[in-house]
Motif scaffolding. Structure first.
Motif, PDB file in Angstrom:
ATOM      1  N   UNK A  52       0.825  -1.204   0.000  1.00  0.00           N
ATOM      2  CA  UNK A  52       0.000   0.000   0.000  1.00  0.00           C
ATOM      3  C   UNK A  52       0.865   1.262   0.000  1.00  0.00           C
ATOM      4  N   UNK A  53       1.941   1.240   0.755  1.00  0.00           N
ATOM      5  CA  UNK A  53       2.841   2.399   0.797  1.00  0.00           C
ATOM      6  C   UNK A  53       3.584   2.587  -0.520  1.00  0.00           C
ATOM      7  N   UNK A  54       3.869   1.502  -1.218  1.00  0.00           N
ATOM      8  CA  UNK A  54       4.487   1.627  -2.542  1.00  0.00           C
ATOM      9  C   UNK A  54       3.530   2.327  -3.508  1.00  0.00           C
ATOM     10  N   UNK A  55       2.256   2.000  -3.399  1.00  0.00           N
ATOM     11  CA  UNK A  55       1.251   2.684  -4.219  1.00  0.00           C
ATOM     12  C   UNK A  55       1.221   4.161  -3.843  1.00  0.00           C
ATOM     13  N   UNK A  56       1.266   4.448  -2.532  1.00  0.00           N
ATOM     14  CA  UNK A  56       1.260   5.849  -2.083  1.00  0.00           C
ATOM     15  C   UNK A  56       2.463   6.609  -2.651  1.00  0.00           C
ATOM     16  N   UNK A  57       3.625   5.972  -2.613  1.00  0.00           N
ATOM     17  CA  UNK A  57       4.834   6.626  -3.123  1.00  0.00           C
ATOM     18  C   UNK A  57       4.723   6.916  -4.620  1.00  0.00           C
ATOM     19  N   UNK A  58       4.084   6.035  -5.352  1.00  0.00           N
ATOM     20  CA  UNK A  58       3.985   6.205  -6.799  1.00  0.00           C
ATOM     21  C   UNK A  58       2.834   7.106  -7.217  1.00  0.00           C
ATOM     22  N   UNK A  59       1.685   6.966  -6.556  1.00  0.00           N
ATOM     23  CA  UNK A  59       0.474   7.663  -7.001  1.00  0.00           C
ATOM     24  C   UNK A  59      -0.045   8.737  -6.039  1.00  0.00           C
ATOM     25  N   UNK A  60       0.513   8.784  -4.833  1.00  0.00           N
ATOM     26  CA  UNK A  60       0.107   9.819  -3.892  1.00  0.00           C
ATOM     27  C   UNK A  60      -1.028   9.428  -2.960  1.00  0.00           C
ATOM     28  N   UNK A  61      -1.477   8.175  -3.013  1.00  0.00           N
ATOM     29  CA  UNK A  61      -2.536   7.707  -2.111  1.00  0.00           C
ATOM     30  C   UNK A  61      -2.322   6.226  -1.823  1.00  0.00           C
ATOM     31  N   UNK A  62      -2.760   5.814  -0.646  1.00  0.00           N
ATOM     32  CA  UNK A  62      -2.631   4.410  -0.243  1.00  0.00           C
ATOM     33  C   UNK A  62      -3.529   3.538  -1.107  1.00  0.00           C
ATOM     34  N   UNK A  63      -3.219   2.265  -1.166  1.00  0.00           N
ATOM     35  CA  UNK A  63      -4.020   1.328  -1.954  1.00  0.00           C
ATOM     36  C   UNK A  63      -5.150   0.777  -1.097  1.00  0.00           C
ATOM     37  N   UNK A  64      -6.359   1.239  -1.366  1.00  0.00           N
ATOM     38  CA  UNK A  64      -7.502   0.770  -0.580  1.00  0.00           C
ATOM     39  C   UNK A  64      -7.761  -0.712  -0.818  1.00  0.00           C
TER      40      UNK A  64
END
Length: 95
Positions: A52-64
């Protein structure tokens, strides 16, 4: 970002396909292995939070979707918390 599914068999024999938005799950569990429920839960928490944090780092939001999957795993794991020898088998990974 490569996503994947991992298939597990719960102590009651139920088979479930789980989602991860990252391949990081492979760093925390292995296909063909089984883990005590508490250990599987901790591995899942660690891997899905990292994903989820990798998604946040790439897209700016956590992976729901990763966090929803973790919630489903936590709910299911509670059913087996009183069974000392309960194990979850990791059957496969699918990319």
């Amino acid at each position: 970002m490569p996503e994947m599914r991992f298939t597990v068999r719960w102590p009651d024999g139920a088979v479930e396909s789980c989602y991860s938005p990252s391949l990081v799950i492979r760093e925390h569990m292995a296909a063909g292995e089984s883990y005590p429920v508490g250990d599987f839960l901790e591995r899942s928490r660690t891997a899905l939070n990292i994903a989820s944090e990798r998604v946040r780092a790439k897209y700016g939001f956590a992976c729901s979707s990763a966090l929803d999957q973790l919630a489903r795993i936590e709910t299911r794991a509670r059913r087996f918390s009183a069974t000392a020898d309960a194990r979850v088998a990791v059957l496969s990974f699918e990319e």
